[in-house]
Enzyme design. Sequence first.
Site, mmCIF file in Angstrom:
data_model
loop_
_atom_site.group_PDB
_atom_site.id
_atom_site.type_symbol
_atom_site.label_atom_id
_atom_site.label_comp_id
_atom_site.label_asym_id
_atom_site.label_seq_id
_atom_site.Cartn_x
_atom_site.Cartn_y
_atom_site.Cartn_z
ATOM 1 N N GLU A 291 0.894 -1.143 0.012
ATOM 2 C CA GLU A 291 -0.069 0.058 0.048
ATOM 3 C C GLU A 291 0.822 1.227 -0.112
ATOM 4 O OE1 GLU A 291 -3.078 0.235 2.974
ATOM 5 O OE2 GLU A 291 -4.214 -1.166 2.010
ATOM 6 N N GLU B 278 -6.764 -7.538 -0.456
ATOM 7 C CA GLU B 278 -7.379 -7.521 0.917
ATOM 8 C C GLU B 278 -8.721 -7.357 0.872
ATOM 9 O OE1 GLU B 278 -4.950 -5.071 3.547
ATOM 10 O OE2 GLU B 278 -2.971 -5.541 2.573
HETATM 11 C C1 GAL Z 1 -4.461 -2.404 5.013
HETATM 12 C C2 GAL Z 1 -3.015 -2.655 4.969
HETATM 13 C C3 GAL Z 1 -2.892 -4.157 5.860
HETATM 14 C C4 GAL Z 1 -3.788 -3.789 7.066
HETATM 15 C C5 GAL Z 1 -5.195 -3.569 6.757
HETATM 16 C C6 GAL Z 1 -6.187 -3.482 7.943
HETATM 17 O O1 GAL Z 1 -4.639 -0.892 4.639
HETATM 18 O O2 GAL Z 1 -2.430 -3.057 3.720
HETATM 19 O O3 GAL Z 1 -1.554 -4.205 6.284
HETATM 20 O O4 GAL Z 1 -3.337 -2.843 8.215
HETATM 21 O O5 GAL Z 1 -5.316 -2.417 6.099
HETATM 22 O O6 GAL Z 1 -7.507 -3.222 7.516
#
Ligand code: GAL
Length: 660
Positions: free
Chosen positions: A142, A313
């Site tokens: 990110e 994610e």
């Molecule tokens: C994303 C990040 C992850 C984790 C996640 C939690 O932005 O890439 O590492 O922190 O959020 O929601």
Amino acid sequence: MRLGVCYYPEHWQESIWEDDARRMKALGIEQVRIAEFAWSRIEPTPGEYDWGWLDRAVDVLGNAGLQVVMCTPTATPPKWLIDRHPDILPVGADGRPRAFGSRRHYDFSSPSYFEASRKVCTAVAERYGKHPAVAYWQTDNEFGCHNTVVSYSPAAVARFRVWLKERYQSIDALNRAWGTVFWSMEYRGFDEIDAPVATVTEAHPSHRLDYRRFASDEVARYNRMQVEIIRAHSPGRPVAHNFMQLFTEFDHYKVARDLDVATWDSYPLGALEEQWFAPEIKAKFLRTGHPDFATFNHDVYRGMSKLPFWVMEQQPGPVNWAHWNPAPLPGMVRLWSWEAFAHGAGCVSYFRWRQAPFAQEQMHAGLNTPDNRIDIGGSEAAKVAQEIAHVLSADADANADVRSKIALIYDYEAKWLFEIHPQGADFHYPRFAFEYYSALRSLGFDVDVISADAPLDGYTMIVVPPLPVVPADFAQRLAASGAQIVLGPRTGSKTTDLQIPANLPPGVLASLLPIRVWRVESMRPNVTEPVRLDGTGDAHREGHARHWRDLIDAVDERTFGVHARFADGHPAYVQHGRVHYFASLFDDRLTGSLFARIAMEAGLTPTPCGDSVRISQRGKLTYVFNYAHEKHVIEGVDASRFVIGTREVEPQGVAVYRTE
Ligand code: GAL
């Protein structure tokens, strides 16, 4: 259509890895992303790598029949590295370096960090580049998360000067382009130019815009370095990066150009809470997320990905980082997953396998609870895995590309420019682009979100949210496209150097739309201006203008249609041939009814679906998503055509049927 998960073997005792891998496989997971924050375990002391644990983790996953998405660990430089090279820390607008103790504490312009990253990426890529279990790569994690693109360090300023010299060649050219004669800001050499920060009042806007462009280019340069290393050591394995929803401080198109797969991280509830939405919208979609937010991003990343985009994610339950963190309604994890596939995703990967009982994210759900029992999100993921098999067997074409007739132009520089020079405090570019997108989606249309440089072939309607700087050839390409074109206010309002065009806005678009914007005004959030539509037959003949008004003239009424006017008589919506110009941002209802009428001119038939039901088309399948709290009944589709669900779509339900 595959499922994945984010896994942190370094967070758990080794004795449970095999069981984890077995259960992942049994659940229907095929891809496992690892190691993006593991630098302190990979290289516990400078130059001494500990591969043992990671070798075993990769083997355990591979032996279970899972594919590994290996990450470079550069989002979290370890303490020893920071102590050796404190210049790695980025510097904030307050002039202070950010401290060690969380993540993303690095400066894209730091030569020490560039070198250290090169070393660790090479080590990881050499070690796992040809490992049979490693199928994909992810660079870093990110970019832009926690506002980490722009740094005001001496290293950044030094590189900015080089960047400026390349762009302008001579200091006179820079002085002219920026207009530094204003307030005696003229420079005699590039070495005199600092970062546009800590000034008494606002720093020069062209200076600021160039600093943002420079900072964005630094991200692309840094990512490219990693991609080249990975490609050299791991030929044939696609390289991805996980972009984050609306982390728009850098140009995602430019970074994606160097990747094979654009992926993004989808947190619909956190996003709803943290973004611009009105309190009543936040309340209405509290546990479902806004019906257009995830899909907007799916369509953004589909447009820039060479291979099918992924959700790297996917929110699995409540998150920890928004102001308030509600739990998704049962069914939403499944709905979000199917929505991604309906919009062309190749993989949906859940964050994370198991909730961590320690550290910053201990309140963030996973597919499993910290005591290792399957959570609601985990059960829904298992259901999606079974349904994928069913959909793929029902339709061989289910993985087809998504094809839309409507393009929406989305631009990162527009966001920076309006932030630097808003003229009205709430002129928030992503919001307005999203509102246009949302209006199109509520008419049942699929939308491609693309850059202004992308090919326009095949589109019958092209919608341009406020685009201040338009590429030089955009007008010709729009003209050649043959599509109905909608231009939002402020389009063409600035030159590349952030000046007002000599012929006044819409500047280079004047050949397409011969008008002249002679005055503009911004309006407070609680102020609107009535707008009245001409003609008959429109359901909504009245609406209102918000945020902004362009006052235009040189409209020859013989060649122009003035279809709507503000209360004071100024044109609010004009049409010149196939080009439609909105001189303001209208309320949602008016925008929707104008888009419906223009779409019909483009030969498209709207299917109005309100604010809580959404339809998407992929290949020969139609997907219906119900965000409402009531059942939705699909009319006119024979029961035999359903692949998933029935004509009656439960709240938070999904139905998939064969399109006739
Ligand atoms: C994303 C990040 C992850 C984790 C996640 C939690 O932005 O890439 O590492 O922190 O959020 O929601």
